[in-house]
Design a protein around this motif. Structure first.
Motif, short mmCIF file in Angstrom:
data_model
loop_
_atom_site.label_atom_id
_atom_site.label_comp_id
_atom_site.label_asym_id
_atom_site.label_seq_id
_atom_site.Cartn_x
_atom_site.Cartn_y
_atom_site.Cartn_z
N ALA A 44 -0.49 5.15 4.74
CA ALA A 44 0.17 5.96 3.92
C ALA A 44 0.18 6.49 3.95
N GLN A 50 -5.44 0.53 5.78
CA GLN A 50 -4.35 1.27 4.92
C GLN A 50 -3.81 2.73 4.36
N HIS A 51 -4.93 3.26 3.65
CA HIS A 51 -4.71 4.50 3.60
C HIS A 51 -4.59 5.60 4.40
N PHE A 78 0.73 4.34 -3.21
CA PHE A 78 0.96 5.44 -2.81
C PHE A 78 2.00 6.39 -2.76
N THR A 125 1.04 -1.16 -0.45
CA THR A 125 0.28 -0.43 -0.56
C THR A 125 0.47 1.27 0.23
N ILE A 126 1.33 1.68 0.77
CA ILE A 126 2.96 2.20 0.85
C ILE A 126 3.59 2.63 -0.67
#
Length: 297
Positions: A259, A255-256, A68, A64-65
């Motif tokens: 990130a 997650q969002h 982003f 996820t990171i």
């Protein structure tokens, strides 16, 4: 692309033709091949992302990171430490110092191909590794510690069982099995002592004040208690602490938010940074479940 971006709104989409995901193999100082994925956005500015205990480059929150940063057109590299994922080598329980040297090999390789290392980011055990790296080498100015453990003597009994120190002294090792009784890995006395003699407090004090450090922790972390996060804030000179309310150890449902916070910290101009310890972001939704704690700057 091999990984699918989910829940991506139209305004977040970027031209995929500009992005290249390249599998790289880098040899560490012990001759073992470390496997990683370079998210090449065309920018030489690169962040390196490190996974945690018995994890890999292909799990959350590493993926996820990287995604982003990719959308922000910042290159990143996520890789497997020796003995994990696709990389060569045997898995070791402690191995903190060896993993610091794995990270060193990765950074030296990337710099050797004219990449600028802008930040190192680590989750869980990887959070400890990036802090230990910053304390030893002092050549990275931005470090992110996600869910790292300050008291490394904690959390051992949960994996190794009661009287683990006595048993490992008697037998020289402990075999660790999962809940179904299937063997997973072996812990030697040497690898246990590697963990017990790794001093997070000493490392924090050794990190130079010019190195910006962010610690992010979930309030519902059942692997590393959230109270350990504040210990990093006590001893790292240039430090910010963000707690995400309701998040677990891997930020499964956050997650969002995670990130976004990491990316915002990376983008923050330290010259314009105020003294409040707050992380400003244009994405207010990502900050609603975040408690930002002021720490020493």
């Amino acid at each position: 692309m091999s990984e699918t971006r989910r829940n991506q709104s139209s305004h977040e989409r970027i031209d995929k033709s500009e992005i290249q995901r390249q599998r790289l193999v880098i040899e560490n100082s012990h001759g073992e091949k470390l496997v990683g994925v370079l998210h090449d956005t065309g920018s030489i500015e690169t962040v390196v992302i490190c996974h945690g205990f018995r994890s890999s480059k292909d799990r959350i929150p590493m993926l996820t990171i990287a995604s982003f940063f990719e959308r922000a057109m910042i290159s990143s590299f996520r890789f497997d430490f020796a003995g994990n994922g696709e990389s060569q080598g045997s898995f070791q329980y402690g191995n903190y110092r060896r993993e610091v040297e794995d990270l060193r090999s990765v950074l030296q390789h990337l710099r050797g191909v004219n990449r600028e290392i802008s930040a190192i980011i680590g989750h869980s055990k990887g959070g400890n590794v990036v802090l230990l790296y910053a304390a030893k080498y002092k050549d990275v100015q931005t470090v992110v510690n996600i869910s790292g453990r300050f008291f490394l003597e904690r959390g051992i009994e949960g994996r190794l069982g009661k009287d683990y120190f006595k048993r490992i002294k008697e037998n020289g090792f402990i075999d660790v099995s999962n809940r179904k009784g299937k063997f997973e890995y072996q812990v030697t006395e040497e690898s246990l002592m590697d963990r017990l003699t790794t001093n997070a407090h000493e490392a924090c004090l050794s990190i130079h004040e010019n190195c910006r450090v962010l610690t992010v922790h979930g309030s519902n972390d059942r692997i590393v208690h959230v109270t350990e996060a504040s210990e990093f804030a006590k001893y790292i000179k240039n430090h910010k602490l963000c707690l995400i309310e309701g998040a677990d150890h891997e930020f499964t449902s956050h997650q969002h938010q995670l990130a976004s916070i990491v990316l915002s910290f990376f983008k923050l101009d330290p010259k314009k940074d105020d003294e409040s310890g707050d992380i400003s972001t244009s994405n207010q939704d990502s900050m609603r479940s975040v408690v930002t704690i002021t720490s020493r700057i």
